[in-house]
Each structure stands twice: as C-alpha cells, then as structure tokens.
Design a protein around this motif. Structure first.
Motif, mmCIF file in Angstrom:
data_model
loop_
_atom_site.group_PDB
_atom_site.id
_atom_site.type_symbol
_atom_site.label_atom_id
_atom_site.label_comp_id
_atom_site.label_asym_id
_atom_site.label_seq_id
_atom_site.Cartn_x
_atom_site.Cartn_y
_atom_site.Cartn_z
ATOM 1 N N GLU A 346 0.821 -1.213 0.000
ATOM 2 C CA GLU A 346 0.000 0.000 0.000
ATOM 3 C C GLU A 346 0.856 1.265 0.000
ATOM 4 N N LYS A 347 2.004 1.215 0.657
ATOM 5 C CA LYS A 347 2.871 2.395 0.722
ATOM 6 C C LYS A 347 3.457 2.749 -0.635
ATOM 7 N N VAL A 348 3.791 1.742 -1.433
ATOM 8 C CA VAL A 348 4.499 2.008 -2.695
ATOM 9 C C VAL A 348 3.581 1.992 -3.913
ATOM 10 N N ARG A 349 2.301 1.702 -3.727
ATOM 11 C CA ARG A 349 1.390 1.661 -4.879
ATOM 12 C C ARG A 349 1.022 3.074 -5.325
ATOM 13 N N PRO A 350 1.041 3.359 -6.626
ATOM 14 C CA PRO A 350 0.590 4.669 -7.122
ATOM 15 C C PRO A 350 -0.861 4.937 -6.721
ATOM 16 N N MET A 351 -1.174 6.165 -6.415
ATOM 17 C CA MET A 351 -2.493 6.528 -5.899
ATOM 18 C C MET A 351 -3.616 6.381 -6.924
ATOM 19 N N VAL A 352 -3.271 6.251 -8.214
ATOM 20 C CA VAL A 352 -4.319 6.198 -9.234
ATOM 21 C C VAL A 352 -5.151 4.923 -9.151
ATOM 22 N N ARG A 354 -7.398 3.288 -7.447
ATOM 23 C CA ARG A 354 -8.335 3.447 -6.335
ATOM 24 C C ARG A 354 -9.086 2.146 -6.028
ATOM 25 N N GLY A 355 -9.507 1.421 -7.069
ATOM 26 C CA GLY A 355 -10.226 0.174 -6.830
ATOM 27 C C GLY A 355 -9.372 -0.837 -6.099
ATOM 28 N N THR A 356 -8.104 -0.947 -6.511
ATOM 29 C CA THR A 356 -7.180 -1.846 -5.828
ATOM 30 C C THR A 356 -6.997 -1.423 -4.379
ATOM 31 N N ARG A 357 -6.936 -0.117 -4.150
ATOM 32 C CA ARG A 357 -6.745 0.396 -2.795
ATOM 33 C C ARG A 357 -7.906 -0.008 -1.892
ATOM 34 N N VAL A 358 -9.121 0.083 -2.390
ATOM 35 C CA VAL A 358 -10.289 -0.308 -1.593
ATOM 36 C C VAL A 358 -10.204 -1.780 -1.206
ATOM 37 N N ARG A 359 -9.910 -2.623 -2.192
ATOM 38 C CA ARG A 359 -9.887 -4.070 -1.923
ATOM 39 C C ARG A 359 -8.759 -4.445 -0.977
ATOM 40 N N HIS A 360 -7.587 -3.880 -1.204
ATOM 41 C CA HIS A 360 -6.439 -4.306 -0.406
ATOM 42 C C HIS A 360 -6.481 -3.746 1.012
ATOM 43 N N ARG A 361 -7.001 -2.532 1.189
ATOM 44 C CA ARG A 361 -7.159 -2.020 2.549
ATOM 45 C C ARG A 361 -8.179 -2.850 3.319
ATOM 46 N N SER A 362 -9.226 -3.277 2.622
ATOM 47 C CA SER A 362 -10.221 -4.130 3.278
ATOM 48 C C SER A 362 -9.621 -5.480 3.643
ATOM 49 N N MET A 363 -8.824 -6.030 2.740
ATOM 50 C CA MET A 363 -8.172 -7.306 3.009
ATOM 51 C C MET A 363 -7.224 -7.191 4.197
#
Length: 441
Positions: A346-352, A354-363
């Motif tokens: 999550e720290k190194v993933r580009p902010m664009v 967003r869908g991946t961010r939702v899933r991975h933060r939930s995981m």
C-alpha cells in the motif's frame, strides 16, 4: 458418479452448492438424482450447474452426452470464426436487456484453453470490407481508447466502464479487423484487439461475472495468437490465473500460471516477475510451500533486475510483487508476515489505483481482525470506505460484505459501532451491495 466417488445425496448437495454461484436456490436431494439415473434430465437452467459440478470434481470438461443426459454429442459449429464470436459476445454485453444471458453462466474450472501452437498465425477473415482500409493510425487509436478505459477502471471500477468497452469492440474494433490492411497493420490491430478483450474480461471479473470474463479471456488468447503476440497471450493466461486464485480454485490457477510461464521461455525480467509471482500465489494456495517460496524468490530477483533498468515501468511493479508476498505468506499461515507485506504494498502503490486500494485495505483489515488487532482493522476499513462509494466493483462489494461479517462478533465495541453506522447508508443502492443491507440489522 462412480469416477467422482459420489452417492446420490453427495451429488445433489454439491449441485445445490454450485447453483448458489448463479443465484439459483436449487433444492435437489437424493431422490432427484435417482430420477436422473432412471433417464430423466435436470431442468434446462440447472443442467449446466450439474455438468460444472461434475467437472469440478473430476477436473475435466463434462458434456451432457458424457453425463448421460443426451443421446448424441452436441454438434460443434465450426463456422463461427473469431470475429463473428466477438460480435456475438460484445453485442449481448452492450445491451442491458440481454446481458443477463451472458452473466448467468458458471465459472468453469475445467476450461480448455487454446495452446500457442493452436492459435498462432491462424486468423482468417471470412469477409473483407472492400471500402475500408486501415493503417497504424487506427491501431494507435484503438490502443489509446483501451488505455483510457483502463484508467477509468482504475478510478471507478469495472461495472461502470464495461458497456462502453463492449460497444467500442463491436462498433469500431470488429470493422477494423475486417478491413484491408498491410501485414504489419493487420497484426498490430489483432494485438490491440486482444488487449481490449483482455481488459474487458478483467472488468467482467471485477464485476464478478466470472464465466463472462472467461469468454473474453478466450477471445483475447485467440486474437493474441493470430497476431503472433506472445506477451499478450501470456498476460491473458496470467490474468486467468489471477481470476481463478481469487475464486479459491488453486489447482486451476496453477494450471493457467504454468501454461503462461511455459509459453514465454524468453521473457524479460519484469515479465518473469509477473508470471512467477502469480505461480507462487497459486502454489501457496495448493499447499506447496517449497514451490511457492522458490517461485517468490525468483520473482524478487527478476523484479530487482527489472527495476535496475533505465526505463523501468509497467503495471507489475514492486507494489504488485509485495501483494504476492502478502498472499503467499497468508496462504502459508504467516498472518503477521502477510500484514507487513500488504502494508508495504500500500505504501508504494501509485495513488491512481483506487479500486485496488479499496480491496487491499479491506483485506488488510480482515487479516488484522483475525490477528486480534481490532482498532487497526477498523482504521483500515474507514480508509477503504473513503473510496468505496466511488468504485463500481463487484469485488469491492465482496470486501464490503466481508467487513460486515468480520465485525459481527464485535458490534458492541464503540469503534465498530461507529464504523457500521458510517457504512449503513452505503449498503443500499449499489448493485450487488444491496444484499448487505440485511446483514447490518
């Protein structure tokens, strides 16, 4: 049934479980199977469920004829070429009134994939439009449109963008495939079409229309072979492996991942990392610890080589590799290692993304609550909810429902109550998330 070592009741229960994937509440019992054995056939809507249930048990395709429900094999229609198949698929997908026909199917674990030698260079246009000629300008336009749609998927999810992609496939790409072109432009257009089909399949998988995603992926494989595009062929197989492992079909995921790897013996370092990282995840899900860790080390070495090159870039980046490290650790029982790896991702993933961010933060939150770290989990679920309403994604909806299930035993905790109060308005009016509303009361 003898090969599956199933009795009547066991087959009936397995069919009922498979049926839930299509929303069918099947209530077969041992007596129903007795009727099948006596010569009757399941209802038309249930027959594919029965066949897929047997295929999953036996790990090979099962036809209605082989299962005993047909007196003759179904004739194979060989007149349908790749382009005609694209028209049929895209036309149904762009029509809201007919889309249910496509999305009602079952994900197949015994899907037969065309091998590279079977598809390479065998494209035949049954009709050529004498009034249309294309060149590299049209190829660049198709590639640019696919890239724009991909950006929309990253920002807003697959549910919103897929009808647009299907329409572009039918109305623009298909005519280009039938146009006159020199050999270089023809192959480049086939490759661009394969990339567009791959993206459309990814969107269908993101929406959790998994059998539809398989159909798009198969078309992408065919087109990539016709184009002689090894990279696109292997990328599609790897995407099919990702879909399978996300659905918990580890053996199928491993089959696709190994097919991708064997089809790309001369891959560069980033592609090797891309493929071996996925193999590691699939091996971990099947319980092969030694194999998973070996492939993970290979992926890490390849990623180091790729990142050291002058023009490093590409969608498989260090954040993607860290995600694979997290998944391997989790599958092998190292929950804390999985948490650290996905936090790094999550720290190194580009902010664009967003869908991946939702899933991975939930995981991440799900793993933290399993580890007894309730307040940290709640914080990460809040972060996921920050973006959730902007994402139209069946996979994100799955994570939303998982949040409701994981927090149920902790509802008296004030932090959890605050989280659920925030989530309550989000449960309604969101496609497949609507079914979550009842779970909140």
């Amino acid at each position: 049934m003898a090969e599956a070592a199933w009795g009547n009741g066991e087959l009936a229960r397995a069919v009922n479980r498979t049926g839930t994937e299509t929303g069918q509440r099947l209530k077969y019992d041992a007596s129903a199977v007795s009727h099948w054995l006596s010569g009757t056939s399941p209802a038309a809507k249930a027959l594919p469920v029965v066949l897929e249930t047997l295929a999953r048990r036996l790990k090979r395709p099962i036809t209605a004829f082989e299962a005993g429900f047909r007196e003759m094999p179904t004739p194979v229609d060989k007149s349908t070429d790749t382009v005609s198949g694209l028209i049929d698929l895209g036309s149904l997908d762009m029509d809201p009134s007919r889309r249910g026909i496509l999305t009602a199917g079952l994900y197949s674990v015994a899907l037969t994939i065309p091998g590279w030698p079977d598809v390479v260079g065998r494209f035949e246009r049954l009709r050529t439009d004498p009034h249309l000629r294309i060149g590299m300008a049209e190829v660049r336009a198709v590639a640019a449109m696919t890239e724009r749609i991909s950006t929309l998927v990253d920002q807003f999810g697959g549910r919103m963008a897929r009808p647009m992609a299907a329409s572009f496939l039918v109305n623009t790409i298909v005519p280009y495939l039938r146009a006159n072109a020199d050999e270089d432009a023809r192959k480049a257009m086939l490759s661009a079409a394969a990339d567009h089909c791959y993206l459309t399949g990814y969107m269908a998988a993101d929406e959790r229309h998994d059998s539809l995603a398989q159909r798009y992926y198969l078309k992408a494989l065919e087109l990539a072979g016709h184009a002689g595009d090894h990279l696109m062929y292997c990328t599609t197989l790897r995407g099919m492996s990702v879909q399978a492992v996300n659905l918990g079909h580890g053996s199928t995921a491993l089959r696709f991942a190994e097919a991708a790897s064997s089809a790309s013996p001369q891959a560069g370092p980033r592609m090797r990392a891309f493929l071996t990282g996925q193999q590691a995840h699939a091996l971990a899900q099947t319980g092969d610890k030694a194999g998973a860790l070996l492939h993970l080390r290979t992926a890490e070495v390849a990623m180091d080589q790729a990142e050291s090159k002058a023009k490093a870039g590409g969608r498989y980046d260090p954040s993607s590799l860290a995600y694979h490290v997290a998944q391997v650790n989790y599958e092998l029982g190292d929950r804390e290692g999985a948490i650290r790896a996905i936090q790094h991702s999550e720290k190194v993933r580009p902010m664009v993304y967003r869908g991946t961010r939702v899933r991975h933060r939930s995981m991440l939150a799900e793993w933290q609550i399993e580890a007894g770290r309730l307040e940290e989990a709640v914080q990460n679920w809040h972060l996921a909810l920050d973006d959730y309403l902007a994402i139209q994604s069946g996979r994100a909806d799955d994570r939303f429902r998982s949040m409701l299930s994981a927090t149920r035993p902790h509802r008296r905790n004030p932090h959890v109550r605050e989280l659920l109060e925030r989530a309550r308005p989000m449960a309604g009016g969101r496609g497949s998330a609507r079914t979550a509303q009842g779970a909140m009361t």
